[in-house]
Write a protein that holds these residues in place. Structure first.
Motif, PDB file in Angstrom:
ATOM      1  N   UNK A   1       0.834  -1.195   0.000  1.00 29.23           N
ATOM      2  CA  UNK A   1       0.000   0.000   0.000  1.00 29.23           C
ATOM      3  C   UNK A   1       0.870   1.247   0.000  1.00 29.23           C
ATOM      4  N   UNK A   2       0.295   2.316  -0.492  1.00 32.16           N
ATOM      5  CA  UNK A   2       0.991   3.602  -0.505  1.00 32.16           C
ATOM      6  C   UNK A   2       0.579   4.377   0.739  1.00 32.16           C
ATOM      7  N   UNK A   3       0.950   3.849   1.900  1.00 30.79           N
ATOM      8  CA  UNK A   3       0.464   4.410   3.148  1.00 30.79           C
ATOM      9  C   UNK A   3       1.203   5.687   3.515  1.00 30.79           C
ATOM     10  N   UNK A   4       0.572   6.457   4.368  1.00 31.89           N
ATOM     11  CA  UNK A   4       1.178   7.660   4.899  1.00 31.89           C
ATOM     12  C   UNK A   4       0.325   8.167   6.034  1.00 31.89           C
ATOM     13  N   UNK A   5       0.941   8.485   7.156  1.00 33.93           N
ATOM     14  CA  UNK A   5       0.134   8.812   8.328  1.00 33.93           C
ATOM     15  C   UNK A   5       0.467  10.216   8.817  1.00 33.93           C
ATOM     16  N   UNK A   6       1.094  10.337   9.982  1.00 30.99           N
ATOM     17  CA  UNK A   6       1.184  11.615  10.672  1.00 30.99           C
ATOM     18  C   UNK A   6       2.151  12.614  10.039  1.00 30.99           C
ATOM     19  N   UNK A   7       3.177  12.130   9.347  1.00 29.59           N
ATOM     20  CA  UNK A   7       4.225  13.047   8.875  1.00 29.59           C
ATOM     21  C   UNK A   7       4.323  13.151   7.360  1.00 29.59           C
ATOM     22  N   UNK A   8       3.226  12.821   6.659  1.00 26.26           N
ATOM     23  CA  UNK A   8       3.216  12.965   5.199  1.00 26.26           C
ATOM     24  C   UNK A   8       3.470  14.410   4.793  1.00 26.26           C
ATOM     25  N   UNK A   9       2.969  15.334   5.585  1.00 22.11           N
ATOM     26  CA  UNK A   9       3.142  16.758   5.307  1.00 22.11           C
ATOM     27  C   UNK A   9       4.595  17.096   5.023  1.00 22.11           C
ATOM     28  N   UNK A  10       5.513  16.485   5.774  1.00 26.81           N
ATOM     29  CA  UNK A  10       6.926  16.805   5.624  1.00 26.81           C
ATOM     30  C   UNK A  10       7.686  15.789   4.776  1.00 26.81           C
ATOM     31  N   UNK A  11       7.360  14.510   4.942  1.00 26.46           N
ATOM     32  CA  UNK A  11       8.197  13.469   4.347  1.00 26.46           C
ATOM     33  C   UNK A  11       7.553  12.731   3.184  1.00 26.46           C
ATOM     34  N   UNK A  12       6.247  12.835   3.024  1.00 24.39           N
ATOM     35  CA  UNK A  12       5.589  12.156   1.923  1.00 24.39           C
ATOM     36  C   UNK A  12       5.085  10.778   2.301  1.00 24.39           C
ATOM     37  N   UNK A  13       4.449  10.111   1.336  1.00 21.71           N
ATOM     38  CA  UNK A  13       3.901   8.776   1.537  1.00 21.71           C
ATOM     39  C   UNK A  13       4.970   7.718   1.269  1.00 21.71           C
ATOM     40  N   UNK A  14       4.577   6.457   1.403  1.00 24.60           N
ATOM     41  CA  UNK A  14       5.508   5.357   1.152  1.00 24.60           C
ATOM     42  C   UNK A  14       6.091   5.443  -0.256  1.00 24.60           C
ATOM     43  N   UNK A  15       5.256   5.826  -1.214  1.00 22.84           N
ATOM     44  CA  UNK A  15       5.732   5.933  -2.599  1.00 22.84           C
ATOM     45  C   UNK A  15       6.814   7.004  -2.724  1.00 22.84           C
ATOM     46  N   UNK A  16       6.660   8.088  -1.991  1.00 20.84           N
ATOM     47  CA  UNK A  16       7.656   9.164  -2.046  1.00 20.84           C
ATOM     48  C   UNK A  16       8.976   8.748  -1.411  1.00 20.84           C
ATOM     49  N   UNK A  17       8.916   7.799  -0.482  1.00 19.13           N
ATOM     50  CA  UNK A  17      10.105   7.422   0.275  1.00 19.13           C
ATOM     51  C   UNK A  17      10.799   6.186  -0.277  1.00 19.13           C
ATOM     52  N   UNK A  18      10.209   5.556  -1.266  1.00 17.02           N
ATOM     53  CA  UNK A  18      10.741   4.302  -1.790  1.00 17.02           C
ATOM     54  C   UNK A  18      11.556   4.562  -3.060  1.00 17.02           C
ATOM     55  N   UNK A  19      12.819   4.183  -3.031  1.00 18.82           N
ATOM     56  CA  UNK A  19      13.694   4.365  -4.197  1.00 18.82           C
ATOM     57  C   UNK A  19      13.667   3.165  -5.134  1.00 18.82           C
ATOM     58  N   UNK A  20      13.422   1.995  -4.605  1.00 21.93           N
ATOM     59  CA  UNK A  20      13.406   0.801  -5.437  1.00 21.93           C
ATOM     60  C   UNK A  20      12.781  -0.360  -4.704  1.00 21.93           C
ATOM     61  N   UNK A  21      12.330  -1.368  -5.468  1.00 23.12           N
ATOM     62  CA  UNK A  21      11.739  -2.562  -4.868  1.00 23.12           C
ATOM     63  C   UNK A  21      12.239  -3.803  -5.583  1.00 23.12           C
ATOM     64  N   UNK A  22      12.223  -4.883  -4.833  1.00 23.89           N
ATOM     65  CA  UNK A  22      12.383  -6.224  -5.391  1.00 23.89           C
ATOM     66  C   UNK A  22      11.046  -6.916  -5.215  1.00 23.89           C
ATOM     67  N   UNK A  23      10.594  -7.643  -6.235  1.00 23.09           N
ATOM     68  CA  UNK A  23       9.277  -8.260  -6.142  1.00 23.09           C
ATOM     69  C   UNK A  23       9.240  -9.566  -6.921  1.00 23.09           C
TER      70      UNK A  23
END
Length: 323
Positions: free
Chosen positions: A1-23
């Motif tokens: 999920x592209x979650x984001x809770x209390x600090x999205x205002x400053x840091x962004x959601x999971x998508x904003x914080x993810x540089x790469x994935x293995x799947x």
């Protein structure tokens, strides 16, 4: 999920914080996208396609994340405001004066305080007489920068502009923890009261205040109810939850829950919002996606699903509504 809770205002959601994935993909192949690049324009962005797909396109087995240093100094305060419109003006004021040091900006209704007092009598509430609306704001700065000074200056300006009526500034780390305990206990208080219908919506910031004002009137025409609206005002994410009148239980209104949700979602979409801000679609909201989703987007999603998972083995029934 592209979650984001209390600090999205400053840091962004999971998508904003993810540089790469293995799947692991549906055919058993491994997508080796575990990169740490800030820029990569080599075709389709499978990373972002997989994030938020809720396991319907593949199973993410690893991720490389963007990290930030923990703020050296923090200042946290509860501020009583006139209404959500004033809260939004206060957010702009804080961002003008404190910039990116604003780490969180949470809107809390008087109904939240009332539910907390009823279900958690030992919890330390910030105000002796709870206001109709309040915000919980936190600033985080680097070494040598005083966030309490920034917060105090912004609050003084808010008083001068008649945006704020009262405030409580955390004087210690223990009091800061108490403040956050108030915010983080609201969902548990809601569960104990028992909601008729709960909604995880998001709106453009300019539409939040109008939605809260008009939705309470429109939803209130269905039957007497209590509304607890709270959430992450800094990114427009509201938890808009409907409760039975005092002394009654949600069971008496269970046959009206779908009517309430339909109306709340209709009002949200009409203002350019979304019915799923941070909790995803899952299986519970597939009908909502079919009702409100852009036809071209749904067609593209079905084509992607068919191409990557033709046998439909990845989290079947989730996200995409049945054809």
């Amino acid at each position: 999920m592209n979650s984001g809770v209390l600090n999205v205002l400053r840091y962004g959601t999971a998508r904003d914080l993810c540089l790469g994935v293995e799947a692991v993909m549906p055919d058993g192949k491994v997508f080796h996208g575990l990169k740490r690049l800030r820029k990569d324009n080599t075709g389709y962005d499978l990373r972002n396609l997989l994030i938020g797909s809720e396991g319907t396109l593949g199973v993410i087995t690893a991720a490389s994340l963007k990290l930030f240093p923990r703020p050296a100094n923090q200042a946290t305060a509860f501020i009583a405001v006139r209404d959500p419109a004033a809260a939004l003006e206060l957010l702009t004021l804080f961002q003008d004066r404190a910039g990116e040091t604003v780490s969180a900006f949470e809107l809390i209704s008087g109904q939240s305080f009332a539910f907390l007092a009823e279900t958690h009598p030992d919890l330390r509430l910030p105000f002796e007489t709870p206001p109709d609306w309040a915000v919980l704001v936190e600033l985080g700065t680097g070494p040598g920068v005083d966030p309490e000074g920034l917060l105090a200056d912004a609050f003084e300006a808010a008083l001068d502009a008649s945006l704020a009526a009262d405030a409580r500034l955390a004087q210690s780390e223990a009091q800061r923890a108490d403040f956050w305990a108030v915010r983080e206990t609201i969902p548990e208080a809601n569960r104990r009261i028992g909601a008729i219908a709960s909604h995880d919506i998001a709106l453009p910031l300019g539409e939040v205040a109008g939605f809260i004002e008009h939705a309470s009137k429109d939803v209130g025409r269905l039957f007497p109810m209590r509304i607890n609206a709270f959430g992450h005002l800094g990114d427009g994410n509201l938890h808009y939850n409907i409760f039975p009148p005092a002394g009654e239980t949600k069971d008496a209104y269970k046959d009206r829950a779908s009517d309430v949700t339909r109306l709340v979602h209709d009002l949200t979409i009409a203002r350019g919002g979304t019915f799923s801000a941070e909790h995803g679609v899952g299986r519970a909201k597939t009908a909502d996606l079919a009702r409100y989703g852009d036809p071209a987007k749904l067609a593209a999603m079905r084509a992607i699903k068919q191409a990557l998972d033709p046998k439909g083995i990845m989290n079947p029934g989730a996200v995409l509504p049945a054809t």
